[in-house]
Design a protein around this motif. Structure first.
Motif, PDB file in Angstrom:
ATOM      1  N   ASP A 372     -27.295  85.414  47.158  1.00 27.98           N
ATOM      2  CA  ASP A 372     -27.394  85.066  47.328  1.00 27.98           C
ATOM      3  C   ASP A 372     -29.078  85.056  48.059  1.00 27.98           C
ATOM      4  O   ASP A 372     -29.987  84.595  48.147  1.00 27.98           O
ATOM      5  CB  ASP A 372     -26.522  85.254  49.533  1.00 27.98           C
ATOM      6  CG  ASP A 372     -26.147  84.182  49.345  1.00 27.98           C
ATOM      7  OD1 ASP A 372     -25.638  83.394  49.621  1.00 27.98           O
ATOM      8  OD2 ASP A 372     -24.732  84.746  49.846  1.00 27.98           O
ATOM      9  N   ARG A 373     -29.402  85.921  46.767  1.00 29.56           N
ATOM     10  CA  ARG A 373     -30.533  86.931  47.594  1.00 29.56           C
ATOM     11  C   ARG A 373     -31.292  86.622  46.230  1.00 29.56           C
ATOM     12  O   ARG A 373     -32.769  86.373  46.613  1.00 29.56           O
ATOM     13  CB  ARG A 373     -30.913  88.473  47.491  1.00 29.56           C
ATOM     14  CG  ARG A 373     -29.736  89.191  48.825  1.00 29.56           C
ATOM     15  CD  ARG A 373     -30.315  90.704  48.604  1.00 29.56           C
ATOM     16  NE  ARG A 373     -30.409  91.523  47.589  1.00 29.56           N
ATOM     17  CZ  ARG A 373     -29.123  92.102  48.187  1.00 29.56           C
ATOM     18  NH1 ARG A 373     -28.443  91.968  48.883  1.00 29.56           N
ATOM     19  NH2 ARG A 373     -29.050  92.111  46.230  1.00 29.56           N
ATOM     20  N   SER A 374     -31.051  86.086  45.590  1.00 30.54           N
ATOM     21  CA  SER A 374     -31.759  85.460  44.583  1.00 30.54           C
ATOM     22  C   SER A 374     -32.568  84.557  43.808  1.00 30.54           C
ATOM     23  O   SER A 374     -33.333  83.593  43.339  1.00 30.54           O
ATOM     24  CB  SER A 374     -30.769  85.189  43.058  1.00 30.54           C
ATOM     25  OG  SER A 374     -29.816  83.859  43.387  1.00 30.54           O
ATOM     26  N   GLY A 375     -31.890  83.169  45.331  1.00 35.17           N
ATOM     27  CA  GLY A 375     -32.694  82.357  45.723  1.00 35.17           C
ATOM     28  C   GLY A 375     -32.393  81.211  44.814  1.00 35.17           C
ATOM     29  O   GLY A 375     -32.467  80.003  45.153  1.00 35.17           O
ATOM     30  N   ALA A 376     -31.197  81.637  44.159  1.00 38.63           N
ATOM     31  CA  ALA A 376     -30.469  80.267  43.226  1.00 38.63           C
ATOM     32  C   ALA A 376     -29.836  79.057  44.151  1.00 38.63           C
ATOM     33  O   ALA A 376     -29.122  79.742  45.093  1.00 38.63           O
ATOM     34  CB  ALA A 376     -29.983  80.782  42.374  1.00 38.63           C
ATOM     35  N   VAL A 377     -29.778  78.340  43.990  1.00 43.27           N
ATOM     36  CA  VAL A 377     -28.735  77.119  44.744  1.00 43.27           C
ATOM     37  C   VAL A 377     -27.599  76.861  44.543  1.00 43.27           C
ATOM     38  O   VAL A 377     -26.151  76.791  45.194  1.00 43.27           O
ATOM     39  CB  VAL A 377     -29.596  75.759  44.594  1.00 43.27           C
ATOM     40  CG1 VAL A 377     -30.820  75.755  45.147  1.00 43.27           C
ATOM     41  CG2 VAL A 377     -29.892  75.209  43.721  1.00 43.27           C
ATOM     42  N   LEU A 378     -27.491  77.640  43.062  1.00 45.36           N
ATOM     43  CA  LEU A 378     -26.058  77.663  42.649  1.00 45.36           C
ATOM     44  C   LEU A 378     -25.477  78.096  41.451  1.00 45.36           C
ATOM     45  O   LEU A 378     -26.099  79.465  40.927  1.00 45.36           O
ATOM     46  CB  LEU A 378     -25.602  76.207  41.039  1.00 45.36           C
ATOM     47  CG  LEU A 378     -25.011  76.051  40.477  1.00 45.36           C
ATOM     48  CD1 LEU A 378     -23.824  76.048  41.572  1.00 45.36           C
ATOM     49  CD2 LEU A 378     -24.566  75.230  39.562  1.00 45.36           C
ATOM     50  N   CYS A 379     -23.833  78.843  42.061  1.00 46.40           N
ATOM     51  CA  CYS A 379     -23.133  80.721  41.418  1.00 46.40           C
ATOM     52  C   CYS A 379     -22.393  80.300  40.167  1.00 46.40           C
ATOM     53  O   CYS A 379     -21.804  78.448  41.181  1.00 46.40           O
ATOM     54  CB  CYS A 379     -23.429  81.462  42.758  1.00 46.40           C
ATOM     55  SG  CYS A 379     -22.338  82.846  41.806  1.00 46.40           S
ATOM     56  N   LEU A 380     -22.079  80.332  39.390  1.00 44.23           N
ATOM     57  CA  LEU A 380     -21.486  80.041  38.517  1.00 44.23           C
ATOM     58  C   LEU A 380     -20.273  81.624  38.563  1.00 44.23           C
ATOM     59  O   LEU A 380     -21.332  82.550  38.074  1.00 44.23           O
ATOM     60  CB  LEU A 380     -21.710  79.887  36.818  1.00 44.23           C
ATOM     61  CG  LEU A 380     -22.387  78.501  36.922  1.00 44.23           C
ATOM     62  CD1 LEU A 380     -23.123  78.247  35.461  1.00 44.23           C
ATOM     63  CD2 LEU A 380     -22.015  77.491  37.626  1.00 44.23           C
ATOM     64  N   LYS A 420     -28.943  67.126  40.642  1.00 43.06           N
ATOM     65  CA  LYS A 420     -28.490  67.988  41.870  1.00 43.06           C
ATOM     66  C   LYS A 420     -28.981  69.200  42.722  1.00 43.06           C
ATOM     67  O   LYS A 420     -29.370  69.456  43.761  1.00 43.06           O
ATOM     68  CB  LYS A 420     -26.644  68.417  41.768  1.00 43.06           C
ATOM     69  CG  LYS A 420     -26.277  68.531  42.933  1.00 43.06           C
ATOM     70  CD  LYS A 420     -24.764  68.637  43.182  1.00 43.06           C
ATOM     71  CE  LYS A 420     -23.649  68.748  44.102  1.00 43.06           C
ATOM     72  NZ  LYS A 420     -22.550  68.680  44.260  1.00 43.06           N
ATOM     73  N   ILE A 421     -29.550  69.963  41.157  1.00 44.04           N
ATOM     74  CA  ILE A 421     -29.834  71.332  41.964  1.00 44.04           C
ATOM     75  C   ILE A 421     -30.752  70.869  42.537  1.00 44.04           C
ATOM     76  O   ILE A 421     -32.228  71.750  43.110  1.00 44.04           O
ATOM     77  CB  ILE A 421     -30.209  72.877  40.475  1.00 44.04           C
ATOM     78  CG1 ILE A 421     -28.591  73.078  40.287  1.00 44.04           C
ATOM     79  CG2 ILE A 421     -31.765  73.457  40.588  1.00 44.04           C
ATOM     80  CD1 ILE A 421     -28.639  73.480  38.493  1.00 44.04           C
ATOM     81  N   LEU A 422     -31.896  69.790  41.467  1.00 45.10           N
ATOM     82  CA  LEU A 422     -33.253  69.832  42.040  1.00 45.10           C
ATOM     83  C   LEU A 422     -33.368  69.242  43.993  1.00 45.10           C
ATOM     84  O   LEU A 422     -34.465  69.883  44.418  1.00 45.10           O
ATOM     85  CB  LEU A 422     -34.263  68.550  41.161  1.00 45.10           C
ATOM     86  CG  LEU A 422     -35.498  69.036  40.277  1.00 45.10           C
ATOM     87  CD1 LEU A 422     -35.498  68.072  39.207  1.00 45.10           C
ATOM     88  CD2 LEU A 422     -35.953  69.422  41.006  1.00 45.10           C
ATOM     89  N   LEU A 423     -32.442  68.784  43.670  1.00 41.22           N
ATOM     90  CA  LEU A 423     -32.302  68.154  45.250  1.00 41.22           C
ATOM     91  C   LEU A 423     -31.789  69.433  46.510  1.00 41.22           C
ATOM     92  O   LEU A 423     -32.078  69.053  47.413  1.00 41.22           O
ATOM     93  CB  LEU A 423     -31.684  66.876  45.721  1.00 41.22           C
ATOM     94  CG  LEU A 423     -31.760  65.849  44.476  1.00 41.22           C
ATOM     95  CD1 LEU A 423     -30.073  64.787  44.394  1.00 41.22           C
ATOM     96  CD2 LEU A 423     -32.280  65.027  45.491  1.00 41.22           C
ATOM     97  N   SER A 424     -30.830  69.805  46.116  1.00 42.93           N
ATOM     98  CA  SER A 424     -30.816  71.451  47.223  1.00 42.93           C
ATOM     99  C   SER A 424     -31.639  72.088  47.208  1.00 42.93           C
ATOM    100  O   SER A 424     -31.787  73.022  47.817  1.00 42.93           O
ATOM    101  CB  SER A 424     -29.665  72.040  46.124  1.00 42.93           C
ATOM    102  OG  SER A 424     -28.630  71.261  45.639  1.00 42.93           O
ATOM    103  N   LYS A 425     -32.874  72.293  46.030  1.00 45.46           N
ATOM    104  CA  LYS A 425     -33.579  73.564  45.874  1.00 45.46           C
ATOM    105  C   LYS A 425     -35.019  73.275  47.277  1.00 45.46           C
ATOM    106  O   LYS A 425     -35.060  71.964  47.877  1.00 45.46           O
ATOM    107  CB  LYS A 425     -34.627  72.912  45.317  1.00 45.46           C
ATOM    108  CG  LYS A 425     -33.691  74.393  43.413  1.00 45.46           C
ATOM    109  CD  LYS A 425     -34.933  74.006  42.707  1.00 45.46           C
ATOM    110  CE  LYS A 425     -34.997  75.309  41.548  1.00 45.46           C
ATOM    111  NZ  LYS A 425     -36.177  75.369  40.941  1.00 45.46           N
ATOM    112  N   PRO A 426     -35.255  74.165  48.150  1.00 43.00           N
ATOM    113  CA  PRO A 426     -36.005  73.809  49.111  1.00 43.00           C
ATOM    114  C   PRO A 426     -37.603  73.271  48.250  1.00 43.00           C
ATOM    115  O   PRO A 426     -37.777  73.755  47.785  1.00 43.00           O
ATOM    116  CB  PRO A 426     -36.254  75.179  50.007  1.00 43.00           C
ATOM    117  CG  PRO A 426     -36.152  76.260  48.820  1.00 43.00           C
ATOM    118  CD  PRO A 426     -34.724  75.687  47.815  1.00 43.00           C
ATOM    119  N   THR A 427     -38.537  72.607  48.902  1.00 42.53           N
ATOM    120  CA  THR A 427     -39.874  72.258  47.974  1.00 42.53           C
ATOM    121  C   THR A 427     -40.825  73.299  48.905  1.00 42.53           C
ATOM    122  O   THR A 427     -40.905  74.355  49.935  1.00 42.53           O
ATOM    123  CB  THR A 427     -40.448  70.831  48.612  1.00 42.53           C
ATOM    124  OG1 THR A 427     -40.375  70.919  50.663  1.00 42.53           O
ATOM    125  CG2 THR A 427     -39.619  69.733  48.196  1.00 42.53           C
TER     126      THR A 427
END
Ligand code: ATP
Ligand code: MG
Length: 430
Positions: A372-380, A420-427
């Motif tokens: 959560d802290r990393s700024g990632a939008v997806l966790c594997l 999907k990652i691009l779309l989920s990222k905050p601009t």
């Protein structure tokens, strides 16, 4: 023994801050490339004589601020205090003028001046600069000023003001010098010591004094603009006309001088009040006499340098966040799962995704918190069960959506995943 710290006047640029620098460089590189400027990299140290001749012995930079030392072969060496002298030396040494036409060059790197350190003033600092060699056309002056404005605007700094002046030619300045000496002479006792010293050596530099009392006296001094020859006035008028056409606002400041013989015509500075005492973020001008002075052919030239520390302060004042973030965070636990995770991650990185691997081996709960802290939008997530079945849990940190997928299918759908990652990222700003 005490801990060794960075030398006075130098600073570490830590990873959190480096991202500001990288984005400024990326923006500048992009704008300069598109204007046909090519990067040049010259040595960090040069023979001392280069700066003595190229900057001038009457200046503060050469007179007081240079890092000069004798090397083991007893040569006098100086850490470069600025970029222009080295670029011009390289231009002459490698016969770049023989290529004909105009050379548009840019550089960036560390510069060294022995100064009293304060906010926006260091002993090792960084500049990004441009030099246009081989054109006397006022369009070159307007082009470089326009580029500086574009770079500042694009990094998000818009409230700059531009001061503009012309220092004419050496010939124009002869009469002006006399007028200045005559004007300052009666005030001699009221001038600061440096300026008293300059009265006969280099009276133009008095106009540049930072001493408030001297500045007040200088305000009523004769203006260089009244001493320009007709061609010099025409050059300056054309520069102003072009700046107006480009929509670049400026103020005339007849006290803005570069007090060297080889500086000519246009002089300018971009300033910001929010920088306090060190308000100039970019300074430059025309130096039609310098290439000749350093032993090259008569070559008109114009350029500027931006102080990158001051630019970094300004960007941080805007509160822009530029911390780079990863796309994907990878949590794994258990030897086989951890090995599979590394393989998957390698393939994802080859597919141009940014992935951070959790190396802690701690419980999944803790790994998820770091995700959560990393700024990632997806966790594997790779656990024992996933390892057995060659699957992976995909948890979208933005929506909470979680699915199980076969590892092999992940790669088949890589372009959908990237989208999907691009779309989920905050601009991000900038
Ligand atoms: P100043 O009047 O602030 O000393 P300068 O006239 O010596 O500036 P230039 O030689 O024109 O500066 O250099 C261009 C730019 O480089 C300056 O406008 C400033 O942004 C930056 N700069 C100059 N000296 C330093 C320094 N010691 N530390 C940080 N930045 C600097
Ligand atoms: Mg200075």
């Amino acid at each position: 023994m005490g801990l060794i710290q960075a030398s006075r006047g130098t600073r570490d640029i830590l990873p959190d801050e480096v991202s500001y620098w990288q984005s400024v460089e990326a923006i500048a590189r992009d704008l300069l490339n598109r204007a046909a400027y090519r990067e040049i990299r010259t040595p960090i140290f040069e023979e001392t004589a280069l700066f003595e001749r190229g900057i001038g012995e009457a200046t503060d930079v050469v007179g007081k601020e240079m890092y000069t030392f004798a090397d083991r072969g007893d040569r006098s060496i100086t850490l470069r205090p600025e970029g222009t002298a080295g670029v011009v030396r390289a231009y002459i040494q490698h016969n770049l003028h023989a290529q004909g036409g105009v050379q548009r060059l840019w550089y960036t790197g560390a510069m060294f001046r022995y100064e009293r350190p304060q906010a926006g003033r260091q002993r090792q600092f960084h500049q990004l600069g441009v030099e246009v060699l081989g054109s006397a056309d006022p369009r070159a002056d307007a082009e470089v000023i326009g580029l500086a404005a574009d770079i500042l605007n694009t990094v998000g700094i818009r409230d700059w003001s531009l001061s503009l002046n012309s220092v004419g030619t050496l010939g124009d300045r002869q009469q002006y010098r006399e007028a200045l000496v005559a004007y300052f002479q009666p005030y001699l006792q009221d001038l600061d010591p440096d300026s008293q010293d300059r009265l006969h050596r280099n009276p133009l530099r008095i106009l540049d004094s930072k001493d408030p009392k001297t500045q007040r006296i200088a305000q009523d001094a004769p203006s260089i603009l009244d001493y320009l020859s007709e061609p010099s006035t025409a050059h300056f008028n054309r520069v102003q006309e072009l700046l107006q056409r480009l929509g670049i606002a400026y103020q005339l400041n007849p006290c803005l001088v570069r007090g060297l013989d080889y500086y000519t015509h246009t002089a300018f500075e971009f300033q910001l009040d929010t920088l306090g005492a060190q308000s100039t973020v970019c300074g430059g001008g025309r130096y039609d006499g310098l290439v000749r002075e350093l032993g090259g052919p008569e070559t008109p030239a114009v350029g500027w340098a931006i102080g990158l520390e001051r630019l970094a302060i300004l960007i941080q004042q805007q509160g822009a966040s530029m911390a780079p973030t990863v796309d994907i965070y990878c949590a794994a636990r258990g030897a086989e799962a951890e090995a599979q995770a590394l393989q998957v991650v390698q393939t994802l990185r080859q597919a141009k995704l940014a992935v951070e691997v959790d190396l802690s081996g701690s419980a999944f709960g803790k790994q998820m918190k770091r995700a959560d802290r990393s700024g990632a939008v997806l966790c594997l997530i790779f656990g024992e069960e996933e390892a057995q079945q060659q699957t992976v849990q995909m948890k979208w940190l933005t929506s909470g959506e979680q699915i199980v997928q076969r590892q092999s299918e992940l790669f088949d759908q890589i372009s959908e995943l990237r989208e999907k990652i691009l779309l989920s990222k905050p601009t991000k700003k900038i």
